[in-house]
Write an enzyme that holds these catalytic residues in place. Structure first.
Site, PDB file in Angstrom:
ATOM      1  N   HIS A 209       0.711  -0.589   0.107  1.00 51.37           N
ATOM      2  CA  HIS A 209      -0.009  -0.128  -0.052  1.00 51.37           C
ATOM      3  C   HIS A 209       0.856   0.923  -0.286  1.00 51.37           C
ATOM      4  CE1 HIS A 209      -4.414  -1.734   0.897  1.00 51.37           C
ATOM      5  NE2 HIS A 209      -3.522  -3.129   1.105  1.00 51.37           N
ATOM      6  N   CYS A 240      -6.789   1.230   3.094  1.00 52.23           N
ATOM      7  CA  CYS A 240      -7.480  -0.020   4.628  1.00 52.23           C
ATOM      8  C   CYS A 240      -7.969   1.262   5.702  1.00 52.23           C
ATOM      9  CB  CYS A 240      -5.581   0.175   4.993  1.00 52.23           C
ATOM     10  SG  CYS A 240      -5.709  -1.107   6.374  1.00 52.23           S
ATOM     11  N   ASN A 249      -4.319   0.263  -1.968  1.00 52.10           N
ATOM     12  CA  ASN A 249      -2.280  -0.538  -2.913  1.00 52.10           C
ATOM     13  C   ASN A 249      -2.074   0.403  -4.023  1.00 52.10           C
ATOM     14  OD1 ASN A 249      -4.072  -2.865  -2.533  1.00 52.10           O
ATOM     15  ND2 ASN A 249      -6.006  -2.102  -2.675  1.00 52.10           N
TER      16      ASN A 249
END
Length: 302
Positions: A209, A240, A249
């Site tokens: 990420h 997230c 990502n």
């Protein structure tokens, strides 16, 4: 420095990228996205997740998506399966691969599923056995491998322990994931080197990420070790819920631009990926997070 001559990309935008979106993304849009990604040359597309709609409403249409996509020969269509019920959905949907997961952080595991790391991974044994019995591939993901939102630093030995446990389940591939995007190249190298002593490097992948802008640098650190498979997300979709301000990502377009610039083959058409990124970004009502996508769009417009 000798890098892999060819790299495989697992495109996770349609699942990991979209699962936390609050606005509804219809099955038709997801089907179009998966079809565009297949046409771009990806050999593995993560298309959905068979989890309870109560916990992940965005993935409630996964069966419809799997039924509606145009399956391209040689492409693996994978789905996340958290339990046997999820596996039954994956089997009915004719998934080629199931994805299972576990955190390398004890604090993360206890806080989110109220059990130890060892218990959380052992719960996947029936899923792995069922998948193998039905001729399906099993891919595992070790989350929070480079940092945890609750305990901070994650010991390398905890990551290695997870890798060994997933290997014991008979997984075909194991991904090392920087779930909250805090990893840096030196730490990434140390973690992947340790993992490679416990499991074949050719079957280890990286999942990064870009919260702190380190994702492409971490991919490069892995390439220097010989890692040749990475998860990426078109248009930088995702994020997230445990990392405030997380940008999602690493963008597929950004990684492809770097790899192609290094002379590394992927078999993927960057222009078609950019078009897919524009398509899904327009559906979401925002610009792509990918810098490469935005730069190439500006170049075309100019």
């Amino acid at each position: 420095m000798k890098y892999p001559s060819r790299v495989s990309i697992v495109e996770v935008g349609a699942r990991d990228g979209l699962q936390n979106e609050k606005q509804e993304v219809t099955a038709a849009v997801k089907i179009e996205l998966v079809n565009r990604l297949s046409a771009a040359g990806f050999r593995n597309v993560e298309a959905g997740s068979f989890v309870s709609p109560k916990w992940v409403p965005q993935m409630a249409t996964s069966a419809d998506v799997m039924a509606g996509i145009e399956r391209k020969p040689g492409v693996i269509y994978s789905v996340l399966t958290p339990n046997l019920k999820g596996f039954e959905g994956a089997l009915a949907a004719r998934a080629d691969e199931v994805v299972i997961f576990g955190a390398a952080s004890e604090a993360f595991s206890q806080k989110n599923i109220n059990c130890s790391i060892a218990e959380s991974i052992e719960r996947f044994r029936p899923v792995a056995e069922a998948a193998k019995a039905n001729g399906m591939r099993v891919r595992a993901a070790v989350s929070c491998a480079l940092g945890c939102p609750y305990q901070g630093e994650v010991p390398i030995e905890s990551v290695v322990d997870c890798v060994k446990r997933f290997a014991d389940l008979g997984c075909d591939d194991i991904g090392i994931a920087d779930t909250i995007g805090v990893g840096t190249p030196a730490r990434t190298s140390a973690v992947f080197e340790a993992a490679a002593r416990a499991y074949p490097l050719a079957q280890i992948s990286g999942h990064f990420h870009d919260t702190y802008g380190q994702a492409c640098a971490n991919v490069l650190a892995c390439l220097e070790l010989g890692v040749s498979t990475f998860d990426t997300s078109v248009a930088g979709l995702g994020g997230c819920p445990y990392a405030k301000g997380a940008t999602g990502n690493v963008a597929t377009e950004d990684v492809l631009y770097m790899l192609h610039g290094m002379g590394i083959e992927t078999g993927i058409d960057l222009d078609l990926v950019c078009e897919a990124g524009q398509f899904i970004s327009q559906a979401l009502g925002r610009a792509p997070h990918s810098r490469v996508n935005r730069a190439l769009a500006a170049k075309r417009a100019g």
